[in-house]
Enzyme design. Sequence first.
Site, short mmCIF file in Angstrom:
data_model
loop_
_atom_site.label_atom_id
_atom_site.label_comp_id
_atom_site.label_asym_id
_atom_site.label_seq_id
_atom_site.Cartn_x
_atom_site.Cartn_y
_atom_site.Cartn_z
N TYR A 89 0.85 -1.20 0.00
CA TYR A 89 0.00 0.00 0.00
C TYR A 89 0.88 1.25 0.00
CZ TYR A 89 -4.52 2.31 0.75
OH TYR A 89 -5.68 3.05 0.59
N GLY A 90 1.85 1.24 -0.94
CA GLY A 90 2.63 2.46 -1.19
C GLY A 90 1.79 3.33 -2.12
N GLN A 92 1.32 3.27 -5.33
CA GLN A 92 0.52 2.51 -6.30
C GLN A 92 -0.57 1.69 -5.62
OE1 GLN A 92 0.35 2.69 -9.56
NE2 GLN A 92 2.04 4.15 -9.71
N GLN A 96 -4.32 2.37 -6.77
CA GLN A 96 -5.00 1.30 -7.52
C GLN A 96 -6.11 0.66 -6.70
OE1 GLN A 96 -2.49 -1.36 -9.78
NE2 GLN A 96 -0.90 0.18 -10.07
N ARG A 112 2.11 -5.66 5.57
CA ARG A 112 2.63 -6.19 6.83
C ARG A 112 1.94 -5.44 7.98
NH1 ARG A 112 8.98 -4.50 6.55
NH2 ARG A 112 8.68 -2.52 5.50
N ASP A 151 9.86 -2.81 -5.36
CA ASP A 151 10.52 -3.82 -6.19
C ASP A 151 11.51 -4.67 -5.37
OD1 ASP A 151 9.19 -3.22 -8.68
OD2 ASP A 151 10.28 -1.33 -8.64
N HIS A 175 5.08 -3.33 -12.95
CA HIS A 175 6.43 -3.08 -13.45
C HIS A 175 6.97 -4.43 -13.90
CE1 HIS A 175 9.94 -0.79 -14.02
NE2 HIS A 175 10.39 -0.68 -12.79
N1 LIG Z 1 5.70 4.94 -7.88
C1 LIG Z 1 5.53 5.00 -9.19
O1 LIG Z 1 5.59 6.08 -9.78
C2 LIG Z 1 5.23 3.75 -9.96
C3 LIG Z 1 4.64 3.88 -11.21
C4 LIG Z 1 4.29 2.74 -11.90
C5 LIG Z 1 4.60 1.51 -11.35
N2 LIG Z 1 5.21 1.40 -10.14
C6 LIG Z 1 5.49 0.06 -9.59
O2 LIG Z 1 4.48 -0.26 -8.66
C7 LIG Z 1 5.02 -1.09 -7.61
C8 LIG Z 1 4.78 -0.43 -6.27
O3 LIG Z 1 5.40 0.82 -6.27
P1 LIG Z 1 5.18 1.91 -5.11
O4 LIG Z 1 5.95 3.11 -5.52
O5 LIG Z 1 3.78 1.99 -4.77
O6 LIG Z 1 5.89 1.09 -3.94
P2 LIG Z 1 6.85 1.47 -2.73
O7 LIG Z 1 6.43 2.74 -2.11
O8 LIG Z 1 8.23 1.34 -3.16
O9 LIG Z 1 6.48 0.23 -1.73
C9 LIG Z 1 5.18 -0.11 -1.41
C10 LIG Z 1 4.97 -1.15 -0.35
O10 LIG Z 1 6.06 -2.07 -0.14
C11 LIG Z 1 5.96 -2.45 1.25
N3 LIG Z 1 7.23 -3.01 1.69
C12 LIG Z 1 8.47 -2.53 1.47
N4 LIG Z 1 9.39 -3.36 2.04
C13 LIG Z 1 8.69 -4.36 2.63
C14 LIG Z 1 9.06 -5.53 3.36
N5 LIG Z 1 10.36 -5.83 3.59
N6 LIG Z 1 8.08 -6.34 3.83
C15 LIG Z 1 6.77 -6.04 3.59
N7 LIG Z 1 6.35 -4.97 2.91
C16 LIG Z 1 7.30 -4.13 2.42
C17 LIG Z 1 5.63 -1.16 1.96
O11 LIG Z 1 5.05 -1.47 3.23
P3 LIG Z 1 5.44 -0.67 4.58
O12 LIG Z 1 4.75 0.66 4.52
O13 LIG Z 1 4.93 -1.55 5.65
O14 LIG Z 1 6.93 -0.50 4.56
C18 LIG Z 1 4.63 -0.54 1.00
O15 LIG Z 1 3.31 -0.97 1.28
C19 LIG Z 1 6.50 -1.27 -7.97
O16 LIG Z 1 6.63 -2.44 -8.73
C20 LIG Z 1 6.79 -0.05 -8.81
O17 LIG Z 1 7.89 -0.22 -9.66
C21 LIG Z 1 5.51 2.49 -9.42
#
Ligand SMILES: NC(=O)c1ccc[n+]([C@@H]2O[C@H](COP(=O)([O-])OP(=O)(O)OC[C@H]3O[C@@H](n4cnc5c(N)ncnc54)[C@H](OP(=O)(O)O)[C@@H]3O)[C@@H](O)[C@H]2O)c1
Length: 401
Positions: A89-90, A92, A96, A112, A151, A175
């Site tokens: 729940y970052g 994206q 989404q 988590r 990732d 991705h």
């Molecule tokens: N951001 C963009 O602009 C974008 C655009 C298109 C596609 N994407 C893709 O979409 C996907 C998600 O991207 P995002 O930017 O939303 O993600 P993000 O901010 O990098 O990470 C999102 C999630 O990962 C969890 N997480 C990280 N480390 C963890 C661990 N060790 N154990 C359990 N949970 C963990 C975080 O939970 P906690 O809060 O608990 O740490 C958070 O809910 C990726 O594949 C990215 O490449 C991103």
Amino acid sequence: MASLARQLLRAAPRASMAAVPRLARANLVTLTRRAAPLAATRATIGSQVRTLKTLDFGGTPETVYERSDYPNEKLQKIFANDTLAVIGYGPQGHGQALNLRDNGLPVIVGVRKDGRSWKKAVDEGWVPGKNLFSIEEACERGTVIMNLLSDAAQSELWPTVKSYLTKGKTLYFSHGFSVVYHEDTKVQVPKDIDVILAAPKGSGFTVRRLFLEGRGINSSYAVWQDVSGQAAERARALGVGIGSGYLYETTFKKEVYSDLVGERGALMGGIYGMFLAQYEVLRARGHSPSEAFNETVEEATQSLYPLIGENGMDWMYANCSTTAQRGALDWYRPFHDACKPVFERLYESVADGSETRRSLDKNSRPDYRESLEKELKEIKEHEMWRAGEAVRSLRPENNKA
Ligand SMILES: NC(=O)c1ccc[n+]([C@@H]2O[C@H](COP(=O)([O-])OP(=O)(O)OC[C@H]3O[C@@H](n4cnc5c(N)ncnc54)[C@H](OP(=O)(O)O)[C@@H]3O)[C@@H](O)[C@H]2O)c1
């Protein structure tokens, strides 16, 4: 260039419609209509918007899919027997999952327990035990596992996620990273499931904001593995479900290569490199921080880039002073020639996996957050961005006292 912004802004409303091609004008009308409140947009979606088509993208025909190709009733049918489990729940996951929920699709969230994301999900209305679960439980309940962990975490948690990917389930990414670079990430997908992708071309916050405005982000979609025979259809439907405005087809490999090049290049790394170089030269030649910042960043982001976004580069050039025009036309080539070898080097570094290995290595170190914060602090405290803060505070809309 000081008066250019004003000239452009004055010229924009009248000149823009005349300069925009007919098709784009039609799109503009559709977009304007789509800006209606969400409920109204949904109610009239069938009659209001257009259908699947092949468009001419500068001489190359490409098929695109729009919301009108997947009206809400069709989405409900496609996912009638599914549980869409958004894992992570970052930005994206937030954008989404909320859009899927507002589209009335059967979505749950897995993160988590008691991490930052858990709290955010609860704050945004997800209810523990009802539609918010641990990663394991959401993967167990889900039939479509939407892997939106960072990732690095996708790689780290792969053994957990994989153990729930039983035959018939669908694995979704935004991705191509984890799957394409599987030798480094160790994300080796089971052979008996569909593996699909819908990748919004922007931050998850934009995914949400545009959806709420009745607009939509552009996304690509791709199929890595099609076991059901329905993988492409489900990828496109999910793309619309998460809030995309239009979708174009790609492959996992092309998605990840172009994405990594874009963010390192023109979208983020490259643009900052250019800003910084120009700012340094202006400052070294005796220009004040205020002047250097305005001529480098503020005029770009507040005036010129939005106009390029609305009408294209040629329109922006055509609608500025002849002095600015001549200079831009003469100087874009030397900049192009200086940058192109850097882009070639960057593409190689993406294609040979060096970027992936560096990113995985750095992003999975225990001190990742601290060193990131240190690097970001250095940028924040650079004179250029401190000057930027002062400039932003002077924008009338930020200065209402
Ligand atoms: N951001 C963009 O602009 C974008 C655009 C298109 C596609 N994407 C893709 O979409 C996907 C998600 O991207 P995002 O930017 O939303 O993600 P993000 O901010 O990098 O990470 C999102 C999630 O990962 C969890 N997480 C990280 N480390 C963890 C661990 N060790 N154990 C359990 N949970 C963990 C975080 O939970 P906690 O809060 O608990 O740490 C958070 O809910 C990726 O594949 C990215 O490449 C991103």
